[in-house]
Design a protein around this motif. Structure first.
Motif, short mmCIF file in Angstrom:
data_model
loop_
_atom_site.label_atom_id
_atom_site.label_comp_id
_atom_site.label_asym_id
_atom_site.label_seq_id
_atom_site.Cartn_x
_atom_site.Cartn_y
_atom_site.Cartn_z
N ALA A 18 0.84 -1.21 0.00
CA ALA A 18 0.00 0.00 0.00
C ALA A 18 0.87 1.25 0.00
O ALA A 18 0.57 2.24 -0.67
N VAL A 19 1.97 1.20 0.74
CA VAL A 19 2.88 2.35 0.79
C VAL A 19 3.50 2.58 -0.58
O VAL A 19 3.55 3.71 -1.07
N ARG A 20 3.94 1.49 -1.21
CA ARG A 20 4.58 1.63 -2.53
C ARG A 20 3.58 2.04 -3.60
O ARG A 20 3.86 2.83 -4.48
N GLN A 21 2.39 1.49 -3.52
CA GLN A 21 1.40 1.67 -4.57
C GLN A 21 0.62 2.98 -4.44
O GLN A 21 0.21 3.56 -5.42
N GLY A 22 0.39 3.43 -3.24
CA GLY A 22 -0.38 4.66 -3.02
C GLY A 22 -1.86 4.43 -3.20
O GLY A 22 -2.61 4.34 -2.24
N LEU A 23 -2.28 4.33 -4.47
CA LEU A 23 -3.69 4.11 -4.79
C LEU A 23 -3.92 2.71 -5.35
O LEU A 23 -3.04 2.13 -5.96
N GLY A 24 -5.15 2.22 -5.16
CA GLY A 24 -5.53 0.94 -5.74
C GLY A 24 -6.18 1.11 -7.10
O GLY A 24 -6.15 2.19 -7.69
#
Ligand SMILES: *Cc1c(COP(=O)(O)O)cnc(C)c1O
Length: 424
Positions: A18-24
């Protein structure tokens, strides 16, 4: 820690992802699956800030990150205090502006930078973020000099204070800044478009660093505990906290703190004339207007991107949205509030003044009020000086940056131009 995408519950990720991706997918926000209350909140409140914060985050992150690692991240990020200052009996200011860029966004920005550096794979990372003022400074300073991480920050040209601009557009190195011909919502829209562009995302390892990144919110949960910890013990269960709100990350963090068992009686969502949320809470109609420029420019947001998280949390906890206090103050009221605060011997700035004014209006006799001071008065020196007829001195870090030349480039609000800049 497991998180799910609010727009598509079938997308599940770990905290590191989640930290790396930011948004889903579909630009959905990630939200923690488990928000179990903490076991002994009273004992926690007796601990110092860093130790308590490490325990809160360990509780949230679970097995995914060892406790010693969590302490390390917190100790590197939380290097400054959050004092609660008594204004008068029953009213307190929580000063969140003692970090390196003099705004509360240092808490979230610095913790997120530490997390990304810790969870980074070997790929290149490009942080792309839009700022209405303070996020940019906090992100730029938090990431400045971190290896393998490039930072690109968009901001609305001419719509942030000259000092705010100096603070993050003079660093150089791995920090690049772009002045966009448009307002903050236009900048935010460009960032969203970039995240929708899968090829671009892969090519430059896109990552977002604004208030949608979950690590920022989790860090911000910690200072709500710090506020209550500094209240007299007898007052703790009576606390009402007024939060100056733009994108509503700060308020989301407060509500998460409450979900974890922090004894907060209620919250007040305080906005400027960009009052989509207060109107929504009163009428049930979600009707964003055109964003207008105000004295409290970090809250000039008419489509707050964290709002879905507020609704999700309230839905899960069974909290009626109507229990959330709210209200707005226009610029004339903000000026008057700033003057009254000054007469009470407290030097504030427009964002904090709005939170205080709504708190004063809505606080009941048997309650104790806390308003969040999200920026140092010197960060809004032009307006504070003019309204209060003062010459607020610049603290060290601001004075230093004010001397340096701006390094920003200028671009129109066109995605194709931004894309070319990013890959070029
Ligand atoms: C960002 C900011 C806010 C608004 O916080 P949100 O989490 O976006 O609601 C308020 N005051 C200041 C000074 C800010 O920089």
């Amino acid at each position: 820690m497991n998180l799910y995408n609010i727009k598509d519950n079938s997308e599940q990720v770990s905290f590191a992802q989640a930290v790396r991706q930011g948004l889903g997918r579909e630009q959905g926000l990630f939200f923690p699956e488990q928000l179990e209350p903490l076991a002994d909140v009273d004992a926690l409140l007796d601990l110092p800030l860093a130790e308590r914060s490490a325990r809160i985050l360990s509780h949230l992150l679970g097995d995914e990150v060892p406790a010693a690692k969590v302490s390390e991240l917190i100790n590197a990020a939380f290097t400054f205090p959050a004092p609660l200052v008594k204004l008068k009996d029953g009213t307190y200011a929580l000063e969140l502006f003692h970090g390196p860029t003099l705004a509360f966004k240092d808490f979230g920005g610095r913790f997120m930078a530490q997390c990304l550096a810790a969870f980074r794979t070997n790929d290149k990372i490009t942080i792309l973020t839009a700022t209405s003022g303070d996020t940019g400074a906090a992100v730029a300073h938090a990431f400045y000099g971190l290896e393998g991480i490039e930072v690109v920050i968009l901001y609305p040209k001419g719509k942030i204070s000259p000092l705010q601009e100096k603070l993050f557009c003079t660093l150089g190195g791995n920090i690049r800044t772009i002045a966009i011909d448009g307002d903050f919502d236009a900048c935010q829209a460009l960032v969203k478009q970039a995240f929708d562009d899968e090829a671009l995302k892969k090519a430059i390892g896109l990552n977002s660093a604004n208030s949608i990144n979950i690590s920022r919110l989790l860090a911000q949960v910690c200072y709500y505990f710090e506020a209550v910890a500094q209240l007299p013990k007898a007052d703790r269960a009576k606390a009402v906290i007024s939060v100056p709100s733009g994108n509503f990350g700060n308020l989301t963090a407060g509500l998460i703190a409450k979900a974890l068992g922090l004894p907060v009686k209620r919250f007040i969502a305080a906005t400027n004339a960009n009052d989509t949320v207060p109107r929504y809470l009163k009428t049930g109609q979600w009707e964003p207007h055109q964003t207008v420029a105000t004295l409290s420019n970090a809250m000039d947001v008419s489509r707050p991107n964290n709002w879905p998280r507020v609704e999700e949390l309230c839905r899960r906890k069974g909290w009626a949205l109507e229990t959330l206090g709210s209200g707005m103050r226009d610029d004339a009221q903000t000026r008057a509030a700033l003057k009254r605060l000054h007469q009470l011997d407290y030097l504030c700035e427009p964002h904090g003044a709005i939170a205080w004014d709504l708190l004063s209006e809505q606080l009941a006799e048997d309650e104790v009020g806390v308003f969040l001071c999200t920026a140092h008065p010197a960060k809004f020196k032009e307006s504070v000086d003019e309204i209060l007829n003062l010459d607020v001195p610049l603290p060290g870090p601001l004075a230093k940056h004010a001397e340096l030349p701006l390094l920003s480039v200028n671009l129109p609000a066109e995605f194709a131009r931004l894309r070319a800049f990013l890959v070029g």
